[in-house]
Write a protein that holds these residues in place. Structure first.
Motif, PDB file in Angstrom:
ATOM      1  N   UNK A  31       0.864  -1.187   0.000  1.00  0.00           N
ATOM      2  CA  UNK A  31       0.000   0.000   0.000  1.00  0.00           C
ATOM      3  C   UNK A  31       0.897   1.232   0.000  1.00  0.00           C
ATOM      4  N   UNK A  32       0.582   2.186  -0.856  1.00  0.00           N
ATOM      5  CA  UNK A  32       1.273   3.475  -0.874  1.00  0.00           C
ATOM      6  C   UNK A  32       0.222   4.567  -0.738  1.00  0.00           C
ATOM      7  N   UNK A  33       0.380   5.424   0.259  1.00  0.00           N
ATOM      8  CA  UNK A  33      -0.544   6.537   0.450  1.00  0.00           C
ATOM      9  C   UNK A  33       0.024   7.761  -0.264  1.00  0.00           C
ATOM     10  N   UNK A  34      -0.666   8.213  -1.300  1.00  0.00           N
ATOM     11  CA  UNK A  34      -0.153   9.297  -2.140  1.00  0.00           C
ATOM     12  C   UNK A  34      -1.238  10.308  -2.490  1.00  0.00           C
ATOM     13  N   UNK A  35      -2.127  10.586  -1.532  1.00  0.00           N
ATOM     14  CA  UNK A  35      -3.261  11.460  -1.813  1.00  0.00           C
ATOM     15  C   UNK A  35      -3.021  12.907  -1.405  1.00  0.00           C
ATOM     16  N   UNK A  36      -2.003  13.162  -0.585  1.00  0.00           N
ATOM     17  CA  UNK A  36      -1.823  14.487  -0.009  1.00  0.00           C
ATOM     18  C   UNK A  36      -1.435  15.551  -1.028  1.00  0.00           C
ATOM     19  N   UNK A  37      -1.683  16.794  -0.667  1.00  0.00           N
ATOM     20  CA  UNK A  37      -1.409  17.910  -1.569  1.00  0.00           C
ATOM     21  C   UNK A  37       0.045  18.367  -1.499  1.00  0.00           C
ATOM     22  N   UNK A  38       0.690  18.146  -0.380  1.00  0.00           N
ATOM     23  CA  UNK A  38       2.082  18.580  -0.261  1.00  0.00           C
ATOM     24  C   UNK A  38       2.215  20.091  -0.260  1.00  0.00           C
TER      25      UNK A  38
ATOM     26  N   UNK B 192      -7.115  12.246   7.196  1.00  0.00           N
ATOM     27  CA  UNK B 192      -6.117  11.583   8.019  1.00  0.00           C
ATOM     28  C   UNK B 192      -5.656  10.255   7.455  1.00  0.00           C
ATOM     29  N   UNK B 193      -4.505   9.818   7.941  1.00  0.00           N
ATOM     30  CA  UNK B 193      -3.908   8.576   7.439  1.00  0.00           C
ATOM     31  C   UNK B 193      -4.767   7.355   7.749  1.00  0.00           C
ATOM     32  N   UNK B 194      -5.346   7.338   8.955  1.00  0.00           N
ATOM     33  CA  UNK B 194      -6.156   6.176   9.315  1.00  0.00           C
ATOM     34  C   UNK B 194      -7.378   6.060   8.412  1.00  0.00           C
ATOM     35  N   UNK B 195      -7.960   7.193   8.060  1.00  0.00           N
ATOM     36  CA  UNK B 195      -9.109   7.145   7.145  1.00  0.00           C
ATOM     37  C   UNK B 195      -8.693   6.592   5.787  1.00  0.00           C
ATOM     38  N   UNK B 196      -7.491   6.987   5.331  1.00  0.00           N
ATOM     39  CA  UNK B 196      -7.006   6.497   4.039  1.00  0.00           C
ATOM     40  C   UNK B 196      -6.807   4.991   4.068  1.00  0.00           C
ATOM     41  N   UNK B 197      -6.228   4.489   5.140  1.00  0.00           N
ATOM     42  CA  UNK B 197      -6.002   3.041   5.250  1.00  0.00           C
ATOM     43  C   UNK B 197      -7.333   2.307   5.370  1.00  0.00           C
ATOM     44  N   UNK B 198      -8.259   2.865   6.143  1.00  0.00           N
ATOM     45  CA  UNK B 198      -9.546   2.213   6.340  1.00  0.00           C
ATOM     46  C   UNK B 198     -10.315   2.011   5.052  1.00  0.00           C
TER      47      UNK B 198
ATOM     48  N   UNK C  33       8.710   8.023  13.959  1.00  0.00           N
ATOM     49  CA  UNK C  33       8.170   7.133  12.943  1.00  0.00           C
ATOM     50  C   UNK C  33       8.722   7.472  11.574  1.00  0.00           C
ATOM     51  N   UNK C  34       8.993   6.432  10.786  1.00  0.00           N
ATOM     52  CA  UNK C  34       9.610   6.623   9.465  1.00  0.00           C
ATOM     53  C   UNK C  34       8.593   6.639   8.326  1.00  0.00           C
ATOM     54  N   UNK C  35       7.340   6.314   8.625  1.00  0.00           N
ATOM     55  CA  UNK C  35       6.351   6.249   7.554  1.00  0.00           C
ATOM     56  C   UNK C  35       6.326   4.919   6.845  1.00  0.00           C
TER      57      UNK C  35
ATOM     58  N   UNK D  76      -8.595  14.804  12.736  1.00  0.00           N
ATOM     59  CA  UNK D  76      -8.440  13.789  11.698  1.00  0.00           C
ATOM     60  C   UNK D  76      -8.389  12.412  12.329  1.00  0.00           C
ATOM     61  N   UNK D  77      -8.523  11.398  11.503  1.00  0.00           N
ATOM     62  CA  UNK D  77      -8.382  10.012  11.964  1.00  0.00           C
ATOM     63  C   UNK D  77      -6.912   9.638  11.821  1.00  0.00           C
TER      64      UNK D  77
END
Length: 203
Positions: free
Chosen positions: A9-16, A89-95, A176-178, A201-202
């Motif tokens: 899984x790669x989380x890549x939704x953020x705007x940066x 939030x990250x947890x919402x993305x994973x969920x 944490x390293x991500x 956020x979650x």
């Protein structure tokens, strides 16, 4: 050596937003590191672990990521995309991935550059201890760098007691390293996780 089957899984939704104006036009995960898009390096990391299927959570300028990576054939993997329309939030993305995940999975944050010599011990630790989750951490010397990421508080047995996203007070210099390895119980934990009081956020 690892014995199980794993997904990526790669989380890549953020705007940066902190990298603007570059990220006004390009997703942060496509920005190059030594002339190679960051997310391509993530795919190489997953392939080095024998992972053949991965899910990419996209959002901001996500079509550019889809166009760049395609179905994953060029990288020797099967790639699937999930759109995170509400970035909460990250947890919402994973969920959001629960319906797609059928095995333990290695998760990488799409906006962090990883330079690990060998990640096999991460999986071996997960399997040997029959763990629900393993998180890669770095012993950081600068509290400010911990504040920008998240702190990890551990007990004397090396088990995690608390994880605090972007802490205002740094109680631990373990950063944490991500990079994570989760079993399916993470989805039940996410369902029981309320919004954070600080960031709403979650996490």
């Amino acid at each position: 050596m690892p014995t199980g089957t794993y997904q990526g899984v790669i989380l890549a939704a953020g705007q940066g937003s902190r990298m603007g104006p570059l990220t006004d036009h390009y997703p942060k995960a496509l920005l190059p590191v030594a002339n190679v898009p960051l997310i391509v390096r993530h795919l190489e990391t997953l392939r080095s672990l024998g992972i053949q299927e991965a899910f990419v959570v996209v959002g901001h300028l996500g079509q550019q990521i889809r166009d760049a990576l395609g179905d994953g054939t060029a990288f020797g993997m099967a790639l699937h995309y999930v759109e995170q329309e509400r970035r909460e939030g990250l947890a919402q993305a994973v969920g959001m991935l629960e319906a797609h995940i059928s095995s333990p999975f290695v998760l990488l944050l799409g906006d962090i550059y990883f330079a690990f010599k060998d990640l096999v011990p991460l999986i071996e630790h997960f399997e040997f201890h029959r763990a629900s989750a393993v998180i890669a951490v770095k012993d950081e010397s600068d509290p400010e760098l911990v504040r920008r990421n998240f702190s990890v508080e551990m007990n004397d047995n090396g088990q995690i007691d608390h994880v605090v996203e972007k802490p205002t007070e740094v109680a631990s210099l373990w950063k944490g390293c991500g990079l994570y390895l989760f079993g399916p119980t993470i989805f039940d934990a996410i369902r029981r996780t309320p919004r954070s009081s600080l960031r709403n956020e979650y996490e």
